[in-house]
Design an enzyme around this catalytic site. Structure first.
Site, PDB file in Angstrom:
ATOM      1  NE  ARG A 168      -2.133   0.705   4.085  1.00 35.31           N
ATOM      2  CZ  ARG A 168      -1.374   1.348   4.972  1.00 35.31           C
ATOM      3  NH1 ARG A 168      -0.785   2.472   4.666  1.00 35.31           N
ATOM      4  NH2 ARG A 168      -1.182   0.847   6.181  1.00 35.31           N
ATOM      5  CG  HIS A 196      -5.707   2.246   6.917  1.00 32.06           C
ATOM      6  ND1 HIS A 196      -5.887   0.974   6.431  1.00 32.06           N
ATOM      7  CD2 HIS A 196      -6.876   2.590   7.521  1.00 32.06           C
ATOM      8  CE1 HIS A 196      -7.105   0.561   6.717  1.00 32.06           C
ATOM      9  NE2 HIS A 196      -7.729   1.516   7.377  1.00 32.06           N
ATOM     10  CE1 TYR A 206       1.652   2.279   8.748  1.00 33.44           C
ATOM     11  CE2 TYR A 206       0.521   3.872  10.141  1.00 33.44           C
ATOM     12  CZ  TYR A 206       0.600   3.149   8.963  1.00 33.44           C
ATOM     13  OH  TYR A 206      -0.354   3.309   7.999  1.00 33.44           O
TER      14      TYR A 206
HETATM   15  C1  LIG Z   1     -14.744  -6.005  12.003  1.00 39.24           C
HETATM   16  C2  LIG Z   1     -13.786  -4.861  12.015  1.00 39.24           C
HETATM   17  N1  LIG Z   1     -12.843  -4.770  12.964  1.00 39.24           N
HETATM   18  C3  LIG Z   1     -11.974  -3.746  12.973  1.00 39.24           C
HETATM   19  C4  LIG Z   1     -12.039  -2.781  12.016  1.00 39.24           C
HETATM   20  C5  LIG Z   1     -11.078  -1.605  12.046  1.00 39.24           C
HETATM   21  N2  LIG Z   1     -10.193  -1.689  10.874  1.00 39.24           N
HETATM   22  C6  LIG Z   1     -10.411  -0.915   9.792  1.00 39.24           C
HETATM   23  S1  LIG Z   1      -9.309  -1.232   8.583  1.00 39.24           S
HETATM   24  C7  LIG Z   1      -8.484  -2.353   9.522  1.00 39.24           C
HETATM   25  C8  LIG Z   1      -7.265  -3.056   8.987  1.00 39.24           C
HETATM   26  C9  LIG Z   1      -7.541  -3.797   7.717  1.00 39.24           C
HETATM   27  O1  LIG Z   1      -6.363  -4.324   7.198  1.00 39.24           O
HETATM   28  P1  LIG Z   1      -6.375  -5.232   5.929  1.00 39.24           P
HETATM   29  O2  LIG Z   1      -7.474  -6.244   6.009  1.00 39.24           O
HETATM   30  O3  LIG Z   1      -4.993  -5.758   5.752  1.00 39.24           O
HETATM   31  O4  LIG Z   1      -6.767  -4.270   4.724  1.00 39.24           O
HETATM   32  P2  LIG Z   1      -6.031  -2.979   4.150  1.00 39.24           P
HETATM   33  O5  LIG Z   1      -6.678  -1.788   4.808  1.00 39.24           O
HETATM   34  O6  LIG Z   1      -4.574  -3.091   4.466  1.00 39.24           O
HETATM   35  O7  LIG Z   1      -6.308  -2.988   2.694  1.00 39.24           O
HETATM   36  C10 LIG Z   1      -9.106  -2.499  10.765  1.00 39.24           C
HETATM   37  C11 LIG Z   1      -8.630  -3.415  11.825  1.00 39.24           C
HETATM   38  C12 LIG Z   1     -13.042  -2.905  11.037  1.00 39.24           C
HETATM   39  N3  LIG Z   1     -13.180  -2.023  10.049  1.00 39.24           N
HETATM   40  N4  LIG Z   1     -13.893  -3.956  11.040  1.00 39.24           N
END
Ligand SMILES: Cc1ncc(C[n+]2csc(CCOP(=O)(O)OP(=O)(O)O)c2C)c(N)n1
Length: 369
Positions: free
Chosen positions: A262, A266, A275
């Site tokens: 990425r 985020h 980080y």
């Molecule tokens: C069920 C749930 N728990 C926690 C969150 C908070 N949250 C938002 S994005 C994220 C990380 C997601 O990481 P990843 O699946 O690797 O996707 P990326 O954003 O890196 O594409 C979290 C923990 C959420 N949106 N939904």
């Protein structure tokens, strides 16, 4: 149902499948046939450029206060475009929230994505017409939808498949495990396509799992697992196509881990400098998926200034359409929140609808809902 495959034959290589080298050199492979000619590769280039341009426009619109939030997919174009390319238009896609590139391949109107980031009530409802479920902010819930849709299609004897997009962070959610286990047991036609972009907000993948890789988790479910270079559009296409063909033929699900990065924070609300280790961004910038494809296209005389300009013009038109579309979005009646949830509304719905209307009227005055 119930035939078990020996785990040894399922163990994926830790080295990701790569067909297009960072130098632009393209390798043939008996194991991963590609059937792509130069015209296909130029078309994939066009979709990757379109994705990057729309992505940048969304970020710009957020910076100008037009959108509430944006999660950029810059750097992940090859993983998304390559995998979506392996599907046909009647196959379902269940995205997380970063899958602009997959949606672009499906030909969605980007204004629909803009509506989602603008937080209007209907979210990405309109994408359902193109067999894309809502952009899912609760991570991994879409995995359950994927398995449910896949199983339903199998029971109906349809030969469409589902491609389920989720992130490395989402693999830590119970929903992802339940979905993969259930899909394997019932041989649902689902491709679980994880984009391992190295970070789940500020949590690095090394702190997300003790598995050797995310693809290795497939062994425990009893399904094939593949690691692929997610910045290689040809390999992303090839491994997904193989999984799609197996699923369409009744061979059940596959877990694919696309190793990518990425490039942006985020979301537009995040500060990645807090980080991200020094030098990491620069390392991955060297592996840029679009530059890599351009190097290859140049080496086979399929790319010149005219191709570049024609694609840039299309991207400019698409971003202008997105920008104009954002202005035209009408405010939506908040009570639409209750629409399309139940086929037959439960009795307390009318009461809740009225309660919401009363609260909004009390705050904003009649008619300003
Ligand atoms: C069920 C749930 N728990 C926690 C969150 C908070 N949250 C938002 S994005 C994220 C990380 C997601 O990481 P990843 O699946 O690797 O996707 P990326 O954003 O890196 O594409 C979290 C923990 C959420 N949106 N939904």
């Amino acid at each position: 149902m119930g035939t078990r495959t020996h785990p040894g034959s399922l163990i994926p290589d830790i080295e990701p499948v790569q067909l297009l080298e960072p130098s632009g050199e393209l390798h043939d492979s008996d194991q991963w046939p590609t059937d792509l000619d130069a015209a296909d590769l130029v078309a994939m280039y066009e979709h990757m450029v379109l994705t990057r341009a729309l992505d940048r426009e969304l970020v710009n619109l957020q910076r100008q206060g037009q959108l509430a939030l944006v999660a950029s997919c810059r750097g992940q174009e090859a993983a998304q475009v390559g995998s979506a390319w392996a599907c046909r238009d009647t196959d379902w896609m269940t995205p997380q929230y970063r899958e602009l590139g997959a949606a672009v391949v499906r030909g969605v109107d980007p204004v629909g994505i803009g509506r989602f980031w603008r937080s209007t009530w209907h979210g990405t409802n309109e994408l359902l017409k193109q067999r894309i479920t809502h952009f899912s902010v609760p991570i991994a819930t879409q995995c359950l939808h994927a398995t449910g849709i896949g199983l339903g299609m199998k029971l109906d004897d349809e030969d469409d498949v589902v491609i389920c997009y989720f992130g490395d962070g989402a693999t830590s959610e119970g929903d992802a495990h339940e979905a993969m286990n259930f899909a394997a047991v019932f041989e649902a036609p689902v491709i679980f396509f994880v984009q391992n972009n190295q970070w789940a907000i500020s949590v690095p993948v090394a702190e997300q799992t003790r598995s050797l890789s995310i693809a290795h988790k497939a062994v425990a479910y009893g399904m094939p697992g593949v690691r692929v270079d997610g910045n290689d559009v040809v390999a992303s296409y090839a491994v997904t196509r193989e999984a799609v063909e197996r699923a369409r033929a009744g061979g059940g699900p596959t877990l694919i881990e696309a190793v990518t990065y990425r490039m942006e924070p985020h979301t537009t609300s995040d500060d990645a400098t807090r980080y991200r280790p020094e030098g990491e961004l620069e390392h991955w910038a060297e592996l840029d998926p679009i530059d890599r494809l351009v190097k290859h296209l140049r080496s086979v005389d399929a790319f010149d200034d005219d191709v570049e300009k024609a694609v840039a013009d299309k991207a400019a038109a698409a971003t202008a359409h997105l920008r104009e579309g954002i202005w035209d979005i009408d405010p939506v009646d908040a009570s639409a929140l209750f629409d399309d949830v139940y086929a037959t509304e439960p009795p307390n719905y009318a009461e809740q609808r009225a309660q919401l209307a009363a609260e909004i009227d009390a705050r904003t005055g009649e008619g300003e809902r």
